[in-house]
Design a protein around this motif. Structure first.
Motif, PDB file in Angstrom:
ATOM      1  N   THR A 138       4.070  10.589   6.018  1.00 31.33           N
ATOM      2  CA  THR A 138       3.389  11.422   5.034  1.00 31.33           C
ATOM      3  C   THR A 138       2.805  10.569   3.904  1.00 31.33           C
ATOM      4  O   THR A 138       3.172   9.404   3.742  1.00 31.33           O
ATOM      5  N   ILE A 139       1.934  11.181   3.124  1.00 35.24           N
ATOM      6  CA  ILE A 139       1.349  10.510   1.963  1.00 35.24           C
ATOM      7  C   ILE A 139       2.444  10.107   0.981  1.00 35.24           C
ATOM      8  O   ILE A 139       2.467   8.980   0.475  1.00 35.24           O
ATOM      9  N   GLU A 140       3.345  11.043   0.698  1.00 38.30           N
ATOM     10  CA  GLU A 140       4.406  10.792  -0.272  1.00 38.30           C
ATOM     11  C   GLU A 140       5.292   9.620   0.156  1.00 38.30           C
ATOM     12  O   GLU A 140       5.652   8.773  -0.674  1.00 38.30           O
ATOM     13  N   GLU A 141       5.642   9.585   1.427  1.00 41.55           N
ATOM     14  CA  GLU A 141       6.468   8.479   1.922  1.00 41.55           C
ATOM     15  C   GLU A 141       5.747   7.149   1.753  1.00 41.55           C
ATOM     16  O   GLU A 141       6.337   6.150   1.314  1.00 41.55           O
ATOM     17  N   GLY A 142       4.474   7.133   2.089  1.00 37.95           N
ATOM     18  CA  GLY A 142       3.698   5.908   1.970  1.00 37.95           C
ATOM     19  C   GLY A 142       3.634   5.404   0.535  1.00 37.95           C
ATOM     20  O   GLY A 142       3.828   4.213   0.270  1.00 37.95           O
ATOM     21  N   ILE A 143       3.389   6.307  -0.390  1.00 39.72           N
ATOM     22  CA  ILE A 143       3.272   5.922  -1.797  1.00 39.72           C
ATOM     23  C   ILE A 143       4.604   5.393  -2.332  1.00 39.72           C
ATOM     24  O   ILE A 143       4.655   4.344  -2.988  1.00 39.72           O
ATOM     25  N   THR A 144       5.695   6.112  -2.062  1.00 41.14           N
ATOM     26  CA  THR A 144       6.992   5.685  -2.604  1.00 41.14           C
ATOM     27  C   THR A 144       7.457   4.369  -1.976  1.00 41.14           C
ATOM     28  O   THR A 144       8.056   3.540  -2.664  1.00 41.14           O
ATOM     29  N   HIS A 176      -7.549   8.215   5.522  1.00 44.47           N
ATOM     30  CA  HIS A 176      -8.422   8.046   4.364  1.00 44.47           C
ATOM     31  C   HIS A 176      -7.680   8.350   3.061  1.00 44.47           C
ATOM     32  O   HIS A 176      -7.751   7.571   2.092  1.00 44.47           O
ATOM     33  N   GLU A 177      -6.954   9.454   3.032  1.00 53.24           N
ATOM     34  CA  GLU A 177      -6.226   9.831   1.818  1.00 53.24           C
ATOM     35  C   GLU A 177      -5.156   8.796   1.485  1.00 53.24           C
ATOM     36  O   GLU A 177      -4.975   8.423   0.321  1.00 53.24           O
ATOM     37  N   LEU A 178      -4.458   8.325   2.512  1.00 56.92           N
ATOM     38  CA  LEU A 178      -3.425   7.314   2.306  1.00 56.92           C
ATOM     39  C   LEU A 178      -4.024   6.028   1.745  1.00 56.92           C
ATOM     40  O   LEU A 178      -3.476   5.414   0.826  1.00 56.92           O
ATOM     41  N   SER A 179      -5.178   5.636   2.282  1.00 54.14           N
ATOM     42  CA  SER A 179      -5.833   4.411   1.814  1.00 54.14           C
ATOM     43  C   SER A 179      -6.334   4.545   0.378  1.00 54.14           C
ATOM     44  O   SER A 179      -6.394   3.567  -0.362  1.00 54.14           O
ATOM     45  N   LYS A 185      -1.462  -1.972   1.714  1.00 51.79           N
ATOM     46  CA  LYS A 185      -2.494  -2.038   2.752  1.00 51.79           C
ATOM     47  C   LYS A 185      -2.093  -1.113   3.903  1.00 51.79           C
ATOM     48  O   LYS A 185      -0.967  -1.162   4.379  1.00 51.79           O
ATOM     49  N   ILE A 186      -3.037  -0.297   4.354  1.00 57.95           N
ATOM     50  CA  ILE A 186      -2.726   0.725   5.360  1.00 57.95           C
ATOM     51  C   ILE A 186      -3.003   0.203   6.764  1.00 57.95           C
ATOM     52  O   ILE A 186      -4.090  -0.302   7.054  1.00 57.95           O
ATOM     53  N   ILE A 187      -2.005   0.331   7.620  1.00 59.30           N
ATOM     54  CA  ILE A 187      -2.159  -0.023   9.030  1.00 59.30           C
ATOM     55  C   ILE A 187      -2.107   1.260   9.856  1.00 59.30           C
ATOM     56  O   ILE A 187      -1.091   1.963   9.860  1.00 59.30           O
ATOM     57  N   ALA A 188      -3.204   1.582  10.498  1.00 59.92           N
ATOM     58  CA  ALA A 188      -3.260   2.779  11.341  1.00 59.92           C
ATOM     59  C   ALA A 188      -2.544   2.493  12.656  1.00 59.92           C
ATOM     60  O   ALA A 188      -2.861   1.531  13.342  1.00 59.92           O
ATOM     61  N   GLU A 189      -1.570   3.330  12.961  1.00 64.22           N
ATOM     62  CA  GLU A 189      -0.799   3.157  14.196  1.00 64.22           C
ATOM     63  C   GLU A 189      -0.365   4.519  14.700  1.00 64.22           C
ATOM     64  O   GLU A 189       0.060   5.383  13.936  1.00 64.22           O
ATOM     65  N   GLY A 205     -10.602   3.837   6.395  1.00 62.00           N
ATOM     66  CA  GLY A 205      -9.939   3.104   5.321  1.00 62.00           C
ATOM     67  C   GLY A 205      -8.774   2.241   5.723  1.00 62.00           C
ATOM     68  O   GLY A 205      -8.161   1.585   4.874  1.00 62.00           O
ATOM     69  N   ALA A 206      -8.440   2.216   7.004  1.00 63.83           N
ATOM     70  CA  ALA A 206      -7.325   1.378   7.446  1.00 63.83           C
ATOM     71  C   ALA A 206      -7.649  -0.103   7.255  1.00 63.83           C
ATOM     72  O   ALA A 206      -8.779  -0.539   7.476  1.00 63.83           O
ATOM     73  N   PHE A 207      -6.656  -0.858   6.830  1.00 66.57           N
ATOM     74  CA  PHE A 207      -6.801  -2.306   6.646  1.00 66.57           C
ATOM     75  C   PHE A 207      -6.801  -3.009   7.997  1.00 66.57           C
ATOM     76  O   PHE A 207      -7.502  -3.995   8.214  1.00 66.57           O
TER      77      PHE A 207
END
Length: 231
Positions: A138-144, A176-179, A185-189, A205-207
């Motif tokens: 989730t977005i929240e998990e990524g940010i924290t 996109h939102e996560l990035s 740095k966002i890795i799409a997987e 937006g993935a790195f």
């Protein structure tokens, strides 16, 4: 390899996941198959490898000179966490020289009661120079997780947690939102089956990208073809 060199090497590129679990056809007790997969990926332009277990990582590093995202998958009683869950796994991965340690960054608690951000902080405190990737949903998990020190946040777990159940396709809006919101740095997987999807994930937006099943799991690839034919 220095951090900046790793960033430069994998930016905008394809990281190939070379894994075979015990129940899969390409698994052997002595190993030897995943290094061949990694070698083929390297020869074809992959910028990195994602691998599971010290044995496979060690064998891969003997034949491929690419950054490795290392994980150790292990089930623990009382938690759904299974990707590099404790410091014991982190210690083993650091000892075998992985450039990036990936840990599960979802909302569940670890066996000792710690959250993903707490665990990431502990890893960074013990190994300040070690690059860390958080596998999130989730977005929240990524940010924290990023705020806790994760250098990379992967979309790895999207669709595999209770909160994201049903997310069975690649979600470009999520990437996109996560990035946009996450400082790491966002890795799409996950759920990337075709080259066109990989390109669109980078455009979102993935790195960088991690692709596994569509490249290194022939049983999964065959099943996809058979399913399409039968429809």
């Amino acid at each position: 390899m220095e951090k900046q060199k790793i960033f430069e090497q994998i930016r905008g590129g394809l990281i190939v996941s070379c894994q075979a679990l015990e129940h899969e056809p390409l698994y052997t007790k002595e190993g030897g198959i995943m290094p061949l997969m990694a070698k083929a990926a390297a020869q074809s332009g992959a910028v990195g490898i994602r691998a599971n277990t010290v044995r496979d990582i060690t064998q891969i590093k003997e034949v491929v000179d690419l950054p490795v995202i290392g994980i150790i998958k292990k089930d623990y009683e009382g938690t759904p966490m299974y990707i590099t869950v404790t410091m014991k796994e982190v210690d083993a991965l650091v000892a075998c020289g992985v450039e990036i340690v990936a840990v599960q960054g979802t909302g569940s608690r670890r066996p000792d009661g710690s959250s993903a951000p707490e665990f990431i902080r502990a890893v960074k405190e013990k190994y300040p120079q070690q690059l860390v990737m958080a596998d999130c949903a989730t977005i929240e998990e990524g940010i924290t997780c990023a705020q806790a020190g994760a250098d990379f946040v992967g979309t790895t777990m999207r669709g595999y947690t209770p909160e994201t159940k049903g997310c069975d396709d690649i979600d470009y809006a999520f990437i996109h939102e996560l990035s946009e919101k996450c400082p790491a740095k966002i890795i799409a997987e996950g759920h990337i089956h075709y080259p066109e999807q990989a390109k669109k994930a980078l455009e979102a937006g993935a790195f960088a990208l991690v692709v596994g099943g569509a490249i290194t799991r022939p049983a999964e690839i065959t099943s996809r073809f058979v399913s399409a034919i039968r429809k």
